[in-house]
Design a protein around this motif. Structure first.
Motif, PDB file in Angstrom:
ATOM      1  N   ARG A   1      36.616  27.329  24.925  1.00  8.15           N
ATOM      2  CA  ARG A   1      35.740  28.434  25.309  1.00  8.15           C
ATOM      3  C   ARG A   1      35.995  28.774  26.780  1.00  8.15           C
ATOM      4  NH1 ARG A   1      32.726  23.869  25.285  1.00  8.15           N
ATOM      5  NH2 ARG A   1      31.541  23.400  27.187  1.00  8.15           N
ATOM      6  N   ARG A   2      35.961  30.056  27.079  1.00  7.24           N
ATOM      7  CA  ARG A   2      36.173  30.522  28.445  1.00  7.24           C
ATOM      8  C   ARG A   2      34.996  30.098  29.325  1.00  7.24           C
ATOM      9  NH1 ARG A   2      39.234  35.203  30.132  1.00  7.24           N
ATOM     10  NH2 ARG A   2      39.587  35.541  27.897  1.00  7.24           N
ATOM     11  N   SER A   3      35.295  29.720  30.573  1.00  4.66           N
ATOM     12  CA  SER A   3      34.258  29.306  31.501  1.00  4.66           C
ATOM     13  C   SER A   3      34.434  30.054  32.816  1.00  4.66           C
ATOM     14  CB  SER A   3      34.337  27.795  31.744  1.00  4.66           C
ATOM     15  OG  SER A   3      33.365  27.364  32.655  1.00  4.66           O
ATOM     16  N   GLY A   4      33.376  30.663  33.303  1.00  2.00           N
ATOM     17  CA  GLY A   4      33.442  31.388  34.569  1.00  2.00           C
ATOM     18  C   GLY A   4      34.234  32.674  34.459  1.00  2.00           C
ATOM     19  N   VAL A   5      34.684  33.151  35.617  1.00  2.00           N
ATOM     20  CA  VAL A   5      35.405  34.422  35.701  1.00  2.00           C
ATOM     21  C   VAL A   5      36.744  34.182  36.379  1.00  2.00           C
ATOM     22  CG1 VAL A   5      33.263  35.758  35.794  1.00  2.00           C
ATOM     23  CG2 VAL A   5      34.350  35.007  37.934  1.00  2.00           C
ATOM     24  N   LEU A   6      37.622  35.161  36.268  1.00  2.00           N
ATOM     25  CA  LEU A   6      38.898  35.091  36.969  1.00  2.00           C
ATOM     26  C   LEU A   6      38.676  35.113  38.484  1.00  2.00           C
ATOM     27  CD1 LEU A   6      41.057  37.612  34.912  1.00  2.00           C
ATOM     28  CD2 LEU A   6      41.535  35.165  35.175  1.00  2.00           C
ATOM     29  N   PRO A   7      39.478  34.358  39.249  1.00  2.00           N
ATOM     30  CA  PRO A   7      39.374  34.457  40.713  1.00  2.00           C
ATOM     31  C   PRO A   7      39.675  35.877  41.202  1.00  2.00           C
ATOM     32  CG  PRO A   7      40.677  32.538  40.075  1.00  2.00           C
ATOM     33  CD  PRO A   7      40.451  33.331  38.832  1.00  2.00           C
ATOM     34  N   ALA A   8      40.638  36.518  40.576  1.00  2.00           N
ATOM     35  CA  ALA A   8      41.017  37.904  40.861  1.00  2.00           C
ATOM     36  C   ALA A   8      41.906  38.361  39.713  1.00  2.00           C
ATOM     37  CB  ALA A   8      41.738  38.019  42.206  1.00  2.00           C
ATOM     38  N   ARG A   9      42.198  39.627  39.671  1.00  2.00           N
ATOM     39  CA  ARG A   9      43.039  40.146  38.596  1.00  2.00           C
ATOM     40  C   ARG A   9      44.514  39.977  38.936  1.00  2.00           C
ATOM     41  NH1 ARG A   9      41.263  45.914  36.378  1.00  2.00           N
ATOM     42  NH2 ARG A   9      42.849  45.218  34.894  1.00  2.00           N
ATOM     43  N   ASP A  10      45.321  39.829  37.874  1.00  2.00           N
ATOM     44  CA  ASP A  10      46.784  39.825  37.975  1.00  2.00           C
ATOM     45  C   ASP A  10      47.318  38.718  38.892  1.00  2.00           C
ATOM     46  OD1 ASP A  10      46.856  42.118  36.317  1.00  2.00           O
ATOM     47  OD2 ASP A  10      46.525  43.400  38.064  1.00  2.00           O
TER      48      ASP A  10
END
Length: 349
Positions: free
Chosen positions: A174-183
């Motif tokens: 399962r995904r946890s948290g968010v991306l630090p930034a895109r790409d």
């Protein structure tokens, strides 16, 4: 209280309630390592290496890990997964992998468990005792920059910086948290051995991102915004200490940077005028000394060999020892005596 009861109380007081694995480990009692030549032992920071009965075959980049299970290590190289149960004196084949494990790493888990994963590829190979099994990672066709294994949970950092958790030993994610930034393109990541919500990620061109809340929010040190952050290590003795090796394109120079606040700010502590720094020297922090880090450089070009560096950032003290191997892609500390080092070796010729 009886004399026996008093003695038992004293004995229990001497044993930690959450005992460090080193309490139960031994030092290796051998002068020669019986194996294929992929792992050796040094008690002199690489000045003298224990001889091995086998000669390492090309092309191999051996990785080694010391487990919580007393006197047990796992090593990988080429297509083999091997185990030692006598503190690294002898090695036995556990399994053959269908694919080359050169780009894979091995991470200790709880007890007799270890996890073998790659920054470039799937799958994840799970070692539990003498049994090896395989599961897919959370990202179809993608690899992992870090894997952290604790009782009942795996946490990984994917190649774009996204965190994923598993509570069934990697069968589902399962995904946890968010991306630090895109790409983002992640080169390396480290997870705090005492706090799995504290993670530092090194990326291409964008420097470092750090989180203390399991990826719900990220902080990016401004001083490293344009740096290629190739490799990271964190101090198990003091996780506020984080070291990063990378390249500053504005000054066309490679450095090792140090953070004393867990990855929120960094300062330069070593540059390439004093050591052979490349795009990704592997680094290993001492498990007991928060002011000690090892790193290596090696190449088969012109039969150069390999150097193992010992670095104390507070004073700048730097020493190195040379050997004939083509590299040292991995290092593990003996839990009972961290002055005893296990070196995974490389052979390219």
């Amino acid at each position: 209280m009886t004399a026996l009861g008093s003695a038992l109380t004293v004995l229990l007081a001497l044993v930690p309630s959450q005992a460090d694995p080193g309490w139960f480990w031994n030092a290796p009692h051998c002068d020669t390592v019986y194996g294929d030549g992929s792992v050796t032992i040094t008690q002199s920071d690489g000045e003298t290496l224990a001889p091995t009965t086998g000669t390492l075959r090309p092309v191999t980049y051996a990785k080694v890990a010391a487990l919580e299970e007393p006197n047990t290590l796992i090593t990988i190289g080429q297509k083999s997964i091997q185990r030692s149960s006598d503190a690294g004196c002898s090695w036995q084949l556990l399994d053959k992998a269908p694919d080359d494990l050169s780009t894979y790493d091995v991470q200790p888990g709880p007890g007799d468990a270890a996890y073998i994963y790659s920054v470039n590829d799937q799958p994840i190979h799970r070692v539990h005792g003498a049994k090896v099994s395989t599961v897919l990672g959370p990202v179809d066709g993608g690899g992992l920059a870090a894997l952290d294994a604790r009782p009942g949970r795996l946490r990984v950092v994917a190649g774009d910086g996204q965190l994923y958790d598993s509570s069934d030993d990697g069968v589902t994610w399962r995904r946890s948290g968010v991306l630090p930034a895109r790409d983002l393109f992640v080169y390396d990541a480290v997870v705090d051995p005492h706090n799995p919500d504290h993670i530092v990620v090194g990326v291409m061109s964008d420097g470092v991102y750090s989180t203390y809340d399991g990826g719900r929010s990220w902080i990016r040190p401004r001083a490293l915004e344009r740096v290629n952050a190739f490799s990271l290590t964190i101090s198990p003795a003091d996780p506020s200490k984080v070291w990063m090796e990378g390249y500053d394109p504005d000054r066309a120079t490679r450095f090792i940077w140090e953070s004393t606040d867990g990855g929120l700010k960094f300062r330069e502590v070593l540059d390439q005028s004093r050591a052979d720094l490349i795009n990704g020297n592997k680094m290993w922090a001492s498990p007991v000394d928060p002011d000690l880090v090892y790193f290596s450089y090696g190449t088969s070009f012109a039969n150069f060999g390999a150097d193992l560096y010992r670095f104390r950032p507070s004073t700048g003290e730097l020493t190195k020892h040379h050997n004939r191997h083509d590299g040292i892609p991995s290092l593990a500390f003996n839990p009972s005596d961290p002055k005893i080092l296990y070196l995974g070796l490389a052979e390219e010729r």
